[in-house]
Design a protein around this motif. Sequence first.
Motif, PDB file in Angstrom:
ATOM      1  N   UNK A  73      44.679  -3.567  -3.879  1.00  0.00           N
ATOM      2  CA  UNK A  73      43.608  -4.110  -4.739  1.00  0.00           C
ATOM      3  C   UNK A  73      42.210  -3.857  -4.186  1.00  0.00           C
ATOM      4  N   UNK A  74      42.063  -3.793  -2.872  1.00  0.00           N
ATOM      5  CA  UNK A  74      40.744  -3.526  -2.304  1.00  0.00           C
ATOM      6  C   UNK A  74      40.263  -2.132  -2.687  1.00  0.00           C
ATOM      7  N   UNK A  75      41.148  -1.141  -2.621  1.00  0.00           N
ATOM      8  CA  UNK A  75      40.784   0.212  -3.031  1.00  0.00           C
ATOM      9  C   UNK A  75      40.458   0.265  -4.521  1.00  0.00           C
ATOM     10  N   UNK A  76      41.239  -0.473  -5.311  1.00  0.00           N
ATOM     11  CA  UNK A  76      40.965  -0.491  -6.752  1.00  0.00           C
ATOM     12  C   UNK A  76      39.573  -1.078  -7.017  1.00  0.00           C
ATOM     13  N   UNK A  77      39.210  -2.122  -6.288  1.00  0.00           N
ATOM     14  CA  UNK A  77      37.885  -2.731  -6.464  1.00  0.00           C
ATOM     15  C   UNK A  77      36.782  -1.751  -6.053  1.00  0.00           C
ATOM     16  N   UNK A  78      37.007  -0.987  -4.978  1.00  0.00           N
ATOM     17  CA  UNK A  78      36.019  -0.002  -4.552  1.00  0.00           C
ATOM     18  C   UNK A  78      35.840   1.091  -5.601  1.00  0.00           C
ATOM     19  N   UNK A  79      36.919   1.499  -6.228  1.00  0.00           N
ATOM     20  CA  UNK A  79      36.823   2.516  -7.277  1.00  0.00           C
ATOM     21  C   UNK A  79      36.041   1.992  -8.486  1.00  0.00           C
ATOM     22  N   UNK A  80      36.229   0.720  -8.800  1.00  0.00           N
ATOM     23  CA  UNK A  80      35.453   0.131  -9.894  1.00  0.00           C
ATOM     24  C   UNK A  80      33.968   0.117  -9.538  1.00  0.00           C
ATOM     25  N   UNK A  81      33.655  -0.122  -8.267  1.00  0.00           N
ATOM     26  CA  UNK A  81      32.261  -0.085  -7.835  1.00  0.00           C
ATOM     27  C   UNK A  81      31.641   1.293  -8.023  1.00  0.00           C
ATOM     28  N   UNK A  82      32.419   2.342  -7.800  1.00  0.00           N
ATOM     29  CA  UNK A  82      31.926   3.703  -8.040  1.00  0.00           C
ATOM     30  C   UNK A  82      31.641   3.902  -9.526  1.00  0.00           C
ATOM     31  N   UNK A  83      32.515   3.402 -10.376  1.00  0.00           N
ATOM     32  CA  UNK A  83      32.277   3.505 -11.823  1.00  0.00           C
ATOM     33  C   UNK A  83      31.005   2.759 -12.224  1.00  0.00           C
ATOM     34  N   UNK A  84      30.732   1.647 -11.574  1.00  0.00           N
ATOM     35  CA  UNK A  84      29.498   0.920 -11.856  1.00  0.00           C
ATOM     36  C   UNK A  84      28.273   1.762 -11.483  1.00  0.00           C
ATOM     37  N   UNK A  85      28.358   2.464 -10.345  1.00  0.00           N
ATOM     38  CA  UNK A  85      27.247   3.331  -9.959  1.00  0.00           C
ATOM     39  C   UNK A  85      27.040   4.458 -10.967  1.00  0.00           C
ATOM     40  N   UNK A  86      28.116   5.005 -11.487  1.00  0.00           N
ATOM     41  CA  UNK A  86      27.991   6.064 -12.482  1.00  0.00           C
ATOM     42  C   UNK A  86      27.386   5.529 -13.776  1.00  0.00           C
ATOM     43  N   UNK A  87      27.680   4.278 -14.098  1.00  0.00           N
ATOM     44  CA  UNK A  87      27.056   3.670 -15.274  1.00  0.00           C
ATOM     45  C   UNK A  87      25.553   3.519 -15.069  1.00  0.00           C
ATOM     46  N   UNK A  88      25.123   3.261 -13.829  1.00  0.00           N
ATOM     47  CA  UNK A  88      23.695   3.148 -13.546  1.00  0.00           C
ATOM     48  C   UNK A  88      22.979   4.491 -13.710  1.00  0.00           C
ATOM     49  N   UNK A  89      23.730   5.595 -13.544  1.00  0.00           N
ATOM     50  CA  UNK A  89      23.132   6.908 -13.782  1.00  0.00           C
ATOM     51  C   UNK A  89      22.697   7.043 -15.248  1.00  0.00           C
ATOM     52  N   UNK A  90      23.507   6.511 -16.156  1.00  0.00           N
ATOM     53  CA  UNK A  90      23.156   6.558 -17.581  1.00  0.00           C
ATOM     54  C   UNK A  90      21.870   5.787 -17.830  1.00  0.00           C
ATOM     55  N   UNK A  91      21.781   4.597 -17.225  1.00  0.00           N
ATOM     56  CA  UNK A  91      20.578   3.777 -17.394  1.00  0.00           C
ATOM     57  C   UNK A  91      19.344   4.465 -16.833  1.00  0.00           C
ATOM     58  N   UNK A  92      19.506   5.123 -15.682  1.00  0.00           N
ATOM     59  CA  UNK A  92      18.360   5.755 -15.036  1.00  0.00           C
ATOM     60  C   UNK A  92      17.768   6.883 -15.869  1.00  0.00           C
ATOM     61  N   UNK A  93      18.585   7.557 -16.662  1.00  0.00           N
ATOM     62  CA  UNK A  93      18.109   8.734 -17.400  1.00  0.00           C
ATOM     63  C   UNK A  93      17.687   8.398 -18.829  1.00  0.00           C
ATOM     64  N   UNK A  94      17.720   7.140 -19.219  1.00  0.00           N
ATOM     65  CA  UNK A  94      17.335   6.775 -20.576  1.00  0.00           C
ATOM     66  C   UNK A  94      15.838   6.957 -20.787  1.00  0.00           C
ATOM     67  N   UNK A  95      15.474   7.397 -21.986  1.00  0.00           N
ATOM     68  CA  UNK A  95      14.064   7.509 -22.350  1.00  0.00           C
ATOM     69  C   UNK A  95      13.509   6.126 -22.709  1.00  0.00           C
ATOM     70  N   UNK A  96      12.181   5.942 -22.616  1.00  0.00           N
ATOM     71  CA  UNK A  96      11.595   4.665 -23.072  1.00  0.00           C
ATOM     72  C   UNK A  96      11.782   4.510 -24.587  1.00  0.00           C
ATOM     73  N   UNK A  97      12.032   3.316 -25.032  1.00  0.00           N
ATOM     74  CA  UNK A  97      12.189   3.063 -26.459  1.00  0.00           C
ATOM     75  C   UNK A  97      10.840   3.082 -27.164  1.00  0.00           C
ATOM     76  N   UNK A  98      10.774   3.699 -28.335  1.00  0.00           N
ATOM     77  CA  UNK A  98       9.532   3.609 -29.108  1.00  0.00           C
ATOM     78  C   UNK A  98       9.356   2.205 -29.681  1.00  0.00           C
ATOM     79  N   UNK A  99       8.116   1.852 -29.976  1.00  0.00           N
ATOM     80  CA  UNK A  99       7.797   0.539 -30.552  1.00  0.00           C
ATOM     81  C   UNK A  99       7.444   0.717 -32.034  1.00  0.00           C
ATOM     82  N   UNK A 100       7.875  -0.225 -32.848  1.00  0.00           N
ATOM     83  CA  UNK A 100       7.543  -0.231 -34.274  1.00  0.00           C
ATOM     84  C   UNK A 100       6.955  -1.598 -34.615  1.00  0.00           C
ATOM     85  N   UNK A 101       5.813  -1.576 -35.306  1.00  0.00           N
ATOM     86  CA  UNK A 101       5.116  -2.813 -35.659  1.00  0.00           C
ATOM     87  C   UNK A 101       4.814  -2.815 -37.150  1.00  0.00           C
ATOM     88  N   UNK A 102       5.112  -3.907 -37.811  1.00  0.00           N
ATOM     89  CA  UNK A 102       4.770  -4.110 -39.225  1.00  0.00           C
ATOM     90  C   UNK A 102       3.790  -5.281 -39.298  1.00  0.00           C
TER      91      UNK A 102
END
Length: 455
Positions: A73-102
Amino acid sequence: MDPQSEGSVFAPSGAGKPEACKTPLEIMFIHHDHVVRRLCVGIFVGVCLEHSGLAQRSLTWQEVRDKFKATNPTLRALEIGIDENKAQEITAYLRPNPDFTLATDGTQIAPYQGVWRPFAGTQVSTTGSYLHERHHKRELRLESAQKGTAVAELQMEDQERTLLFNLRTAFVQTLQQKAVLALARDNLSYYDRLLGISRDRFNAGDISHVDLDRLELQRVQYESDVQTADVNLRTAKIQLLTLLNDRTPVEQFDVTGPFDFSEEVMPLEEFRRIALESRPDLKAAIQSIDKAETDHKLAVANGSTDPTFSAWLTHNPSFNNPFDNNTLGASVSIPLRIFDRNQGEKLRTQEDITRNQRLRDANEAQVYSDVDSAYATLNSNLNLLRPYKTRYLQQAVRIRETISFAYQNGGASLLDFLQAQQDYRTTQLNYLNLIGSYLTAAGQLNLAVGREVIQ
């Protein structure tokens, strides 16, 4: 009717006749019937054992290692931590959201000079804006996150390296306790044979009752050795099962493998070279320097100015042009980086590069220390094992057999006999413990090097 009586449907013809009165055909048929019955009983017992799970299967080191990587289980938890880091890669490369005002304005809420036209002057405006990041900030964030994932993967390999050492140690302890238990049982069996001979001598009047009592009292030590070795073996198996995350009963779990030592060892410089190439913690320290350099580039980029572009569409404006019912506007907003140019983060990341370089140097020194210490321990065990294998074991056996023969024939005292048994027991046990220490030291050297160089 008796089912075994002659002519019964439950018994072959001639089953009730004496052997001498039976024909060869009847004898062959009866013997064949007995073989079939035994075969059926054997198959039934085998099926029962298979379904009940009582059959014991011994696992090799490679099988134990593969199972550990799949179930720990310790190795499985470490592998999940790697997946979390890969998810942070997606967040890091996101563009800023445009703003819309009415927005709306100019609605009349009360009559004025007797006129109330609430929606005649209402303006409706829609605005869209977008922050434009300059100096490759998104790319640098992604690069930093990817290098962070690489560092995390190397750190996971380093933790796996430590866990594999613990697994190897538990595996070696199990093999060692199996060998100690086998030795204790052999010693007890050998001593029981000598006790049988001593009882015959006592019955013949060759030894006294006191000597026989002392011999029988000494048997307690051998019984204690068997019980202690059995408990130690069960404890070692429990530790191994815990690392495997396995709930198999101890009685149904076993391991197998060579419990011996090899006198051939590579030179120290070869171990050092392999360690510098293989140690994941050293690789992680080097990768951390690279990530720190990327973080510094990102800090410099974050000190630059990012403009915000905006555009809007307005309906029913009240401008000077009476025909401008729908209008279009645009703007650009540029922050003035007069005071905050991200100076602190630039300095911090620059210092972080130097800090990681020093950590890399310390880690490299630790690699040399680990390899040298483990190598010295391994050689120390080999220096003790060689004379045991070439001389001490044979001497212990020869002394025990000689003194036992002499005592059985009245040529040695009881004290000499008991001392010879004790010396043999101690020598054999020391040899097994030294092999266990050697295999543990080999595992320590594998840990220091970063991969299995000694099987």
